[in-house]
Design a protein around this motif. Structure first.
Motif, PDB file in Angstrom:
ATOM      1  N   THR A 277       0.830  -1.204   0.000  1.00 48.99           N
ATOM      2  CA  THR A 277       0.000   0.000   0.000  1.00 48.99           C
ATOM      3  C   THR A 277       0.861   1.249   0.000  1.00 48.99           C
ATOM      4  O   THR A 277       0.507   2.270  -0.599  1.00 48.99           O
ATOM      5  CB  THR A 277      -0.941   0.002   1.217  1.00 48.99           C
ATOM      6  N   LYS A 282      -3.707   3.375  -1.427  1.00 46.88           N
ATOM      7  CA  LYS A 282      -4.903   2.655  -0.967  1.00 46.88           C
ATOM      8  C   LYS A 282      -5.899   2.440  -2.094  1.00 46.88           C
ATOM      9  O   LYS A 282      -6.541   1.387  -2.175  1.00 46.88           O
ATOM     10  CB  LYS A 282      -5.558   3.420   0.190  1.00 46.88           C
ATOM     11  N   ILE A 326      -7.432  -2.139   4.388  1.00 47.15           N
ATOM     12  CA  ILE A 326      -7.205  -0.858   3.722  1.00 47.15           C
ATOM     13  C   ILE A 326      -8.443   0.029   3.783  1.00 47.15           C
ATOM     14  O   ILE A 326      -8.343   1.249   3.917  1.00 47.15           O
ATOM     15  CB  ILE A 326      -6.775  -1.087   2.256  1.00 47.15           C
TER      16      ILE A 326
END
Length: 394
Positions: A277, A282, A326
């Motif tokens: 990430t 994201k 996330i």
């Protein structure tokens, strides 16, 4: 994978961080013992029709949203979040005891659901406290959150097979008492070990967010997208146990194997996503995860072989594993100054998805059978993917 491990160990572990991992595992275990068998419990033990099974999920989600939003509003106003988690766990324990010994549908869908909703609300509050602990102690929040989410997945590796083993071998009362014990252990660890953090400073965006978060197009789009994703997952959790055992004629242990396999594969998916990430952002990770979800639910409409369904859990693990970690951080980033509300709003998307899923799964299964529910899931996850492509990166 070595780089990921090195990143974790560069952050020196401490007692509080270890306790957060144990608490995440215990809250995950409590849920993993109850959720996989709930539809079978309601249809078999309580003896209700599919439409009432769906109604139970819908009512549970609505009450859960009301309770979690009320608690989230107060949690961001400076009350002791640690003690709030303790009380949620104790009420969740009482709810499990009620399910262990009562078989009256009306009592379970009212008192049982209220107690269970408090127990479920403890989980997002644990993650909110963990984010505050990470910020306060200087830990890397994305990786710490991913490792905590992995504990829940680990609980789901163990929980579903254990739930079916206890329910089939010893009965549902023993299974629900096991979940009650997990809640009690969680309450004790939170009370004795988790930190009392300093009062949270007022963030300049916090008041505005309380009044008009739903007017923010990014928050609204993120909420809709996550709700649709969890709608798919909830329809799967409601329908799959009954579809596998009744339509396909497979043994009940297959349900536990499918859920346990997905949870086991979620662990590396979460950890790898937590590492990458930082490189890809994201939004890109959520797009990738949702695309995997599209493939998974298309396969569910086409494949009925037991071993093929087990192999398909890799797609399901990528989908849920990445979104679960996330997605929560995405909400926290777009709602600065309201970690409790942002984390709970993410959990609310889960419950809102359950409301939609309960209504759809029950009605569609009643009219066209359990397999037809997966076609609705394909439409839902494709719409969620469209939302992901409309989101801005944070």
């Amino acid at each position: 994978m070595r780089a990921l491990t090195a990143l974790y160990y560069r952050q020196k572990p401490d007692l509080a961080s270890a306790a957060f991992l144990v608490v995440a595992f215990l809250t995950g275990t409590a849920g993993a013992l109850q959720v996989p068998t709930l539809s079978l419990f309601l249809s078999g033990e309580v003896g209700v029709r599919p439409i009432l099974v769906g109604t139970f999920y819908t009512v549970s989600a609505i009450i859960g949203i009301l309770i979690s939003q009320w608690l989230a509003h107060h949690s961001d106003k400076g009350i002791n979040r640690r003690m709030l988690i303790v009380w949620c766990c104790l009420l969740g324990m009482l709810g499990c005891v009620l399910f262990a010994f009562d078989r009256h549908y009306l009592l379970l869908i009212t008192v049982g659901v209220v107690l269970g909703s408090f127990g479920g609300t403890g989980n997002p509050q644990v993650f909110a406290l963990a984010r505050e602990h990470a910020d306060h102690s200087g830990r890397e929040a994305v990786m710490f959150n991913s490792i905590m989410r992995a504990q829940i997945s680990l609980a789901w590796v163990i929980g579903p097979p254990l739930a079916f083993a206890l329910a089939i071998g010893y009965g549902f009362p023993v299974m629900y008492l096991g979940a009650a014990a997990a809640f009690l252990g969680c309450a004790l660890i939170v009370w004795k070990v988790l930190p009392d953090l300093p009062a949270r400073k007022h963030h300049p965006a916090a008041h505005h967010a309380r009044v008009s978060w739903w007017r923010d197009p990014q928050v609204r789009l993120l909420f809709i997208g996550c709700t649709l994703m969890w709608t798919c997952n909830s329809m799967y959790l409601i329908t799959m146990p009954l579809y596998v055992t009744r339509d396909l004629g497979l043994p009940e242990r297959t349900v536990g194997i499918l859920m346990g396999t997905a949870a086991a594969l979620e662990i590396p998916a979460m950890l790898i996503a937590g590492y990458y990430t930082r490189r890809f952002g994201k939004r890109s990770m959520m797009r990738f995860a949702t695309a995997a979800g599209v493939l998974f639910y298309i396969c569910m409409t086409l494949i009925s072989n037991e071993y093929a369904m087990i192999a398909m859990q890799l797609l399901n693990a990528i989908f849920i594993g990445i979104i679960a970690g996330i997605g929560m951080l995405y909400f926290q980033d777009v709602m600065p100054g309201q970690i409790g509300m942002a984390t709970t709003l993410f959990a609310t998307s889960t419950r809102t998805g359950s409301i939609i899923a309960g209504a759809i799964a029950g009605a569609v299964a009643e009219l066209w059978g359990y397999h037809a529910v997966f076609y609705v899931a394909v439409v839902s996850v494709c719409t969620a993917l469209f939302c992901c492509f409309r989101m801005k990166d944070v």
